[in-house]
Design a protein around this motif. Sequence first.
Motif, PDB file in Angstrom:
ATOM      1  N   VAL A  24     -34.862  43.442 -13.692  1.00  0.00           N
ATOM      2  CA  VAL A  24     -34.279  42.116 -13.502  1.00  0.00           C
ATOM      3  C   VAL A  24     -33.621  41.604 -14.784  1.00  0.00           C
ATOM      4  N   ALA A  25     -34.334  41.660 -15.901  1.00  0.00           N
ATOM      5  CA  ALA A  25     -33.787  41.117 -17.157  1.00  0.00           C
ATOM      6  C   ALA A  25     -32.511  41.849 -17.566  1.00  0.00           C
ATOM      7  N   ARG A  26     -32.508  43.160 -17.440  1.00  0.00           N
ATOM      8  CA  ARG A  26     -31.318  43.941 -17.801  1.00  0.00           C
ATOM      9  C   ARG A  26     -30.147  43.599 -16.893  1.00  0.00           C
ATOM     10  N   SER A  27     -30.409  43.431 -15.606  1.00  0.00           N
ATOM     11  CA  SER A  27     -29.346  43.112 -14.652  1.00  0.00           C
ATOM     12  C   SER A  27     -28.760  41.731 -14.912  1.00  0.00           C
ATOM     13  N   ILE A  28     -29.622  40.764 -15.205  1.00  0.00           N
ATOM     14  CA  ILE A  28     -29.139  39.413 -15.521  1.00  0.00           C
ATOM     15  C   ILE A  28     -28.325  39.442 -16.809  1.00  0.00           C
ATOM     16  N   ARG A  29     -28.815  40.143 -17.821  1.00  0.00           N
ATOM     17  CA  ARG A  29     -28.103  40.222 -19.099  1.00  0.00           C
ATOM     18  C   ARG A  29     -26.721  40.854 -18.918  1.00  0.00           C
ATOM     19  N   ARG A  30     -26.649  41.908 -18.129  1.00  0.00           N
ATOM     20  CA  ARG A  30     -25.352  42.543 -17.876  1.00  0.00           C
ATOM     21  C   ARG A  30     -24.415  41.584 -17.159  1.00  0.00           C
ATOM     22  N   GLY A  31     -24.931  40.842 -16.194  1.00  0.00           N
ATOM     23  CA  GLY A  31     -24.102  39.871 -15.488  1.00  0.00           C
ATOM     24  C   GLY A  31     -23.611  38.763 -16.401  1.00  0.00           C
ATOM     25  N   VAL A  32     -24.476  38.283 -17.280  1.00  0.00           N
ATOM     26  CA  VAL A  32     -24.089  37.224 -18.218  1.00  0.00           C
ATOM     27  C   VAL A  32     -22.949  37.689 -19.114  1.00  0.00           C
ATOM     28  N   LEU A  62     -19.877  44.843  -4.966  1.00  0.00           N
ATOM     29  CA  LEU A  62     -20.353  43.597  -5.559  1.00  0.00           C
ATOM     30  C   LEU A  62     -19.901  42.375  -4.777  1.00  0.00           C
ATOM     31  N   ASP A  63     -19.281  42.584  -3.621  1.00  0.00           N
ATOM     32  CA  ASP A  63     -18.764  41.446  -2.864  1.00  0.00           C
ATOM     33  C   ASP A  63     -19.809  40.824  -1.944  1.00  0.00           C
ATOM     34  N   HIS A  64     -21.048  41.312  -1.980  1.00  0.00           N
ATOM     35  CA  HIS A  64     -22.109  40.767  -1.118  1.00  0.00           C
ATOM     36  C   HIS A  64     -22.688  39.472  -1.652  1.00  0.00           C
ATOM     37  N   HIS A  65     -22.504  39.219  -2.940  1.00  0.00           N
ATOM     38  CA  HIS A  65     -23.236  38.139  -3.584  1.00  0.00           C
ATOM     39  C   HIS A  65     -22.953  36.790  -2.924  1.00  0.00           C
ATOM     40  N   ARG A  66     -23.964  35.929  -3.036  1.00  0.00           N
ATOM     41  CA  ARG A  66     -23.845  34.547  -2.573  1.00  0.00           C
ATOM     42  C   ARG A  66     -24.318  33.644  -3.699  1.00  0.00           C
ATOM     43  N   ALA A  67     -23.532  33.585  -4.749  1.00  0.00           N
ATOM     44  CA  ALA A  67     -23.920  32.765  -5.893  1.00  0.00           C
ATOM     45  C   ALA A  67     -23.879  31.281  -5.529  1.00  0.00           C
ATOM     46  N   GLY A 126     -26.203  39.247 -11.104  1.00  0.00           N
ATOM     47  CA  GLY A 126     -27.116  40.276 -11.597  1.00  0.00           C
ATOM     48  C   GLY A 126     -28.519  40.118 -11.040  1.00  0.00           C
ATOM     49  N   LEU A 127     -28.996  38.886 -10.942  1.00  0.00           N
ATOM     50  CA  LEU A 127     -30.309  38.617 -10.365  1.00  0.00           C
ATOM     51  C   LEU A 127     -30.357  39.032  -8.897  1.00  0.00           C
ATOM     52  N   GLN A 128     -29.340  38.668  -8.139  1.00  0.00           N
ATOM     53  CA  GLN A 128     -29.311  39.036  -6.724  1.00  0.00           C
ATOM     54  C   GLN A 128     -29.251  40.549  -6.556  1.00  0.00           C
ATOM     55  N   TRP A 129     -28.497  41.235  -7.411  1.00  0.00           N
ATOM     56  CA  TRP A 129     -28.425  42.695  -7.328  1.00  0.00           C
ATOM     57  C   TRP A 129     -29.786  43.308  -7.637  1.00  0.00           C
ATOM     58  N   ALA A 130     -30.457  42.830  -8.692  1.00  0.00           N
ATOM     59  CA  ALA A 130     -31.743  43.391  -9.089  1.00  0.00           C
ATOM     60  C   ALA A 130     -32.815  43.181  -8.027  1.00  0.00           C
ATOM     61  N   LEU A 131     -32.765  42.040  -7.349  1.00  0.00           N
ATOM     62  CA  LEU A 131     -33.770  41.735  -6.322  1.00  0.00           C
ATOM     63  C   LEU A 131     -33.359  42.208  -4.937  1.00  0.00           C
ATOM     64  N   ARG A 132     -32.224  42.916  -4.857  1.00  0.00           N
ATOM     65  CA  ARG A 132     -31.701  43.469  -3.595  1.00  0.00           C
ATOM     66  C   ARG A 132     -31.495  42.382  -2.544  1.00  0.00           C
TER      67      ARG A 132
END
Length: 154
Positions: A24-32, A62-67, A126-132
């Motif tokens: 999770v932390a790595r995915s969020i950091r990459r997204g940031v 990456l088009d699935h996200h719902r930020a 990144g958070l949504q990707w990490a948590l599927r």
Amino acid sequence: MDDQTDRRPHDLTLGGDAPEPRPVARSIRRGVFNRCPKCGEGRLFSGFLRSVDQCAVCGEQLDHHRADDFPPYIVIFVIGHIVVAGYLATELTLTLSSWGQLAIWVPVAIVLSLLLMQPAKGGVIGLQWALRMHGFSGEDDQPADLLSPRDDAR
């Protein structure tokens, strides 16, 4: 040591192979930092807040996200603390009119909002990707608590 004694209880998965780990932390950091949460190489945004449909390097969709509204909430929360603390510190140390305070803190709030919005949205993706979440698991995004149809024959 053989393979059985080397396994930890939380490594056990039922029903096939374990999915790849997504820290999770790595995915969020990459997204940031505007990078693909999977590979960390491809760009996450094609515009200011427009995300790419898929990573140009690894091909991850990456088009699935719902930020949606979560990134602005994060930005408002962070900037609110900065601006209120700055306002109070300025009020205690300087003698400024209300207009003077507005002349300082309104532009600061606007500039910080613009600077933090894209990293906040990238972090949420990144958070949504990490948590599927929201299609990043490879399955249809269906609610788990669907109600059965009502029986109106009563």
